[in-house]
Design an enzyme around this catalytic site. Structure first.
Site, PDB file in Angstrom:
ATOM      1  N   HIS B 333       0.812  -1.227   0.000  1.00 54.66           N
ATOM      2  CA  HIS B 333       0.000   0.000   0.000  1.00 54.66           C
ATOM      3  C   HIS B 333       0.839   1.267   0.000  1.00 54.66           C
ATOM      4  O   HIS B 333       0.467   2.263  -0.605  1.00 54.66           O
ATOM      5  CB  HIS B 333      -0.956   0.008   1.209  1.00 54.66           C
ATOM      6  N   GLU B 364      -8.061   5.303  -7.093  1.00 55.06           N
ATOM      7  CA  GLU B 364      -6.995   5.551  -8.070  1.00 55.06           C
ATOM      8  C   GLU B 364      -7.581   6.269  -9.267  1.00 55.06           C
ATOM      9  O   GLU B 364      -7.094   6.189 -10.381  1.00 55.06           O
ATOM     10  CB  GLU B 364      -6.298   4.236  -8.475  1.00 55.06           C
TER      11      GLU B 364
END
Lengths: 197, 450
Positions: B333, B364
């Site tokens: 992450h 994203e």
């Protein structure tokens, strides 16, 4: 010279008669109840002794004085402590005790009160003892006790001190009547008293 | 009576005195009455001499008078009667109807024959008393005035102390704007001392950030409504510019005429910094420092309206990082966050005109709002972004699309004749993005208007 109790009593009686008359007059003037009493009378040796004594400490006093001569020679005084004097003026004029005007009214008012009381007392003495007395002009004075007494009366003069309580409405005001007699005059007062009884 | 006769011959001397004079004998019979008393009372001496004083003036029957006068005849000294305690002995009416004030003395006098008389000397002190009373009134009034002035001065002193020591800056000008009074905080905030400020106008502090129109409006409002509160930028003596919150009001004199203007201001630099910080926090995405979704929605609305008003085009790019889940699975992450930051930074470089906005739309997913950009240019920009990202060469071996991180983009453009809503623009861009992904990713798709 020592006064007999009878002589002192008689003197007190004469002063009281005069004060009583003065009270009657004052009573009418203030349109209320004025009570004037002479609870005690003292005969003191000499003016000198009194002046040097601690009768009023060094306090400022208000005084009305009236010298006299004739068949009796001396001086009569009505004496108040300054605060008592203002209290009395306030009572007689109806002003407030803290009024700034009181001071300016003091001289005139006390002069008249002194006039009333001294006249009554001296009148009583002259009348009862059958003496002719000549009076000078009354005067108002503010001074300490020794300052007030330094008039041209001999130091060996006799002094009659009459404590005087004024009670006007609810005020209690203390004053003093002072009679100063020259030695010979006091002799003459005493013999007049003796001849009465 | 011999007394009366001798009295007459001796007492005429008193006729010329400006005081009242009368003489009575032991029986209270008047034996002499001077000219002044004739004038005062209107009683002729020929009519009153020989009569009883007490009959003529019954007020003297009172003990306080009669007793004291009687004493005179029995050898007592003079009696004095003050106007303070008696007002008068012989009533004399003044012009205004009130009795005049008297100071009196009653003195014994023995005649050569041995008879005792009482002489009255009566002084009219009305004017004197009135003057004393006037003087007292004047003095009382003066004392009252002094007291009131002291009260006012005390209040002024207090107010001056409050003004001098308050945290707010204070400027008081005359009607021409010349500075008359400033306080300590004025100096603390502006850097100008009192001496430097006095005689100047508040223009001294102008920052140049506001045009004349701004100030004209401000003054119009002050003079029309009697008050203005607002914020503006001022300049300190050292040249630095700071925001201040100011209230200005006109001050009227006792006649309601404008005499001064009073301005009270607070340096709100600190508040502004906090406000800016808060505004940034509420509009920015914490990870990437581009706008957040909320600010995007807000800005889209604004730009949408402007587009319609200005009749200019508005383009929107919807951008998604290809296979980002796999990138996260491979590198973790933390690396995922770094990848997102790199993409965001690149986007910023392509949307750098005023009005352009880059926003993180989802995990994203990014949007780029391009006001005034038509479809053709939007497509070019989108292509440039796509190739730029690829050229960053961020390794992504599990992508299956490219060896490096890549993006897909949907492009949608609206123009004035298209009656769509802002959300429809987002929807169209989203559809285009979907098409780009379906076509194999690492590419753009432009939504074509029908």
């Amino acid at each position: 010279m020592q006064l007999t109790p009878e002589q002192t009593d008689a003197l007190a009686e004469i002063v009281n008669i005069g004060v009583g008359r003065a009270a009657g007059i004052l009573n009418e003037m203030v349109d209320g109840s004025v009570d004037l009493k002479v609870p005690s009378i003292e005969v003191l040796l000499s003016r000198k002794a009194l002046r040097e004594g601690k009768l009023f400490g060094g306090q400022m006093l208000s005084c009305v004085k009236m010298p006299f001569n004739g068949s009796l020679t001396g001086c009569a005084y009505l004496i108040f402590r300054s605060d008592s004097a203002l209290n009395l003026v306030a009572a007689l004029t109806g002003e407030r005790v803290d009024s700034p005007d009181l001071d300016s009214m003091k001289v005139e008012t006390l002069n008249e009160v002194g006039n009333i009381i001294i006249n009554a007392v001296m009148g009583s003495i002259g009348n009862i003892l059958d003496k002719y007395i000549d009076y000078s002009v009354p005067a108002y004075e503010e001074s300490t006790f020794s300052g007030i007494l330094s008039s041209n009366v001999d130091d060996d003069a006799w002094v009659v001190l009459a404590h005087t309580d004024f009670s006007i409405e609810k005020r209690k005001i203390k004053g003093n009547i002072l009679l100063v007699f020259e030695l010979a005059s006091f002799d003459s007062v005493l013999s007049a008293i003796d001849s009465m009884s | 009576m011999s007394g009366t006769a001798s009295g007459h011959t001796n007492f005429t001397l008193f006729d010329s005195l400006p005081i009242g004079a009368l003489v009575i004998n032991k029986e209270f019979k008047i034996v002499y009455w001077n000219r002044t008393l004739e004038v005062w009372t209107g009683m002729d001496k020929n009519r009153i001499v020989g009569k009883s004083l007490l009959d003529s003036f019954p007020n003297l029957n009172q003990k306080k008078y009669a007793d004291r006068i009687k004493q005179i005849f029995t050898g007592a000294p003079s009696a004095v009667f003050s106007s303070l305690l008696h007002r008068y002995l012989i009533p004399v009416e003044g012009k205004d109807g009130s009795f005049r004030s008297q100071n009196s003395t009653v003195t014994p006098m023995v005649s050569p024959s041995g008879e005792v008389f009482a002489m009255f000397f009566i002084q009219d002190v009305t004017e004197l008393s009135a003057r004393i009373r006037d003087f007292k009134n004047m003095r009382d009034k003066a004392i009252q005035e002094i007291k009131e002035r002291q009260k006012v001065e005390e209040k002024l002193r207090l107010m001056a102390a409050v003004i001098e020591n308050t945290a707010e800056g204070v400027i008081i000008t005359d009607t021409q704007g010349n500075i008359q009074i400033v306080n300590k905080s004025f100096t603390k905030i502006t850097g100008y001392s009192e001496r430097e400020a006095l005689g100047n106008t508040p223009r001294l502090l102008r920052s140049g950030r506001h045009n004349e129109h701004f100030y004209n409006n401000m003054w119009r409002q002050i003079n029309e409504t009697g008050f203005w509160v607002g914020e503006f930028w001022n300049k300190r003596k050292n040249g630095s510019i700071y925001p201040q919150k100011t209230s200005i009001s006109p001050v009227m004199d006792a006649n309601g005429k404008l005499s001064h203007y009073a301005g009270i201001f607070l340096d709100i630099t600190d508040r502004k910094i906090v406000e800016d910080e808060l505004r940034k926090l509420s509009t920015t995405d914490g990870l990437t420092d581009v706008s957040n979704r909320r600010n995007f929605d807000f800005t889209l609305d604004m730009e949408w309206k402007r587009t319609r008003r200005d009749k200019t085009p508005l383009s929107l790019l919807m951008i998604d990082i290809d296979r980002f889940k796999l990138y996260n699975d491979t590198y973790g992450h933390l690396a995922g966050d770094k990848c997102i930051q790199s993409v965001a930074n690149s986007l910023k470089g392509f949307a750098n005109r005023p009005g352009d906005l880059v926003a993180r739309y989802g995990g994203e997913e990014f949007t780029v709002l391009l006001p005034g950009v038509d479809r053709l240019n939007a497509e070019t920009i989108a292509q440039s972004i796509r190739s730029h990202i690829e050229f960053l060469e961020i390794p992504h071996p599990t992508s299956g699309v490219s060896k490096f991180v890549s993006i897909s983009a949907g492009v949608a453009t609206v123009s004035i004749d298209h009656g769509a809503t802002p959300s429809e623009l987002v929807e169209l861009a989203d559809k285009a993005l979907y098409q780009a992904k379906r076509a194999g990713r690492n590419r753009i798709y432009v939504y074509e208007n029908k």
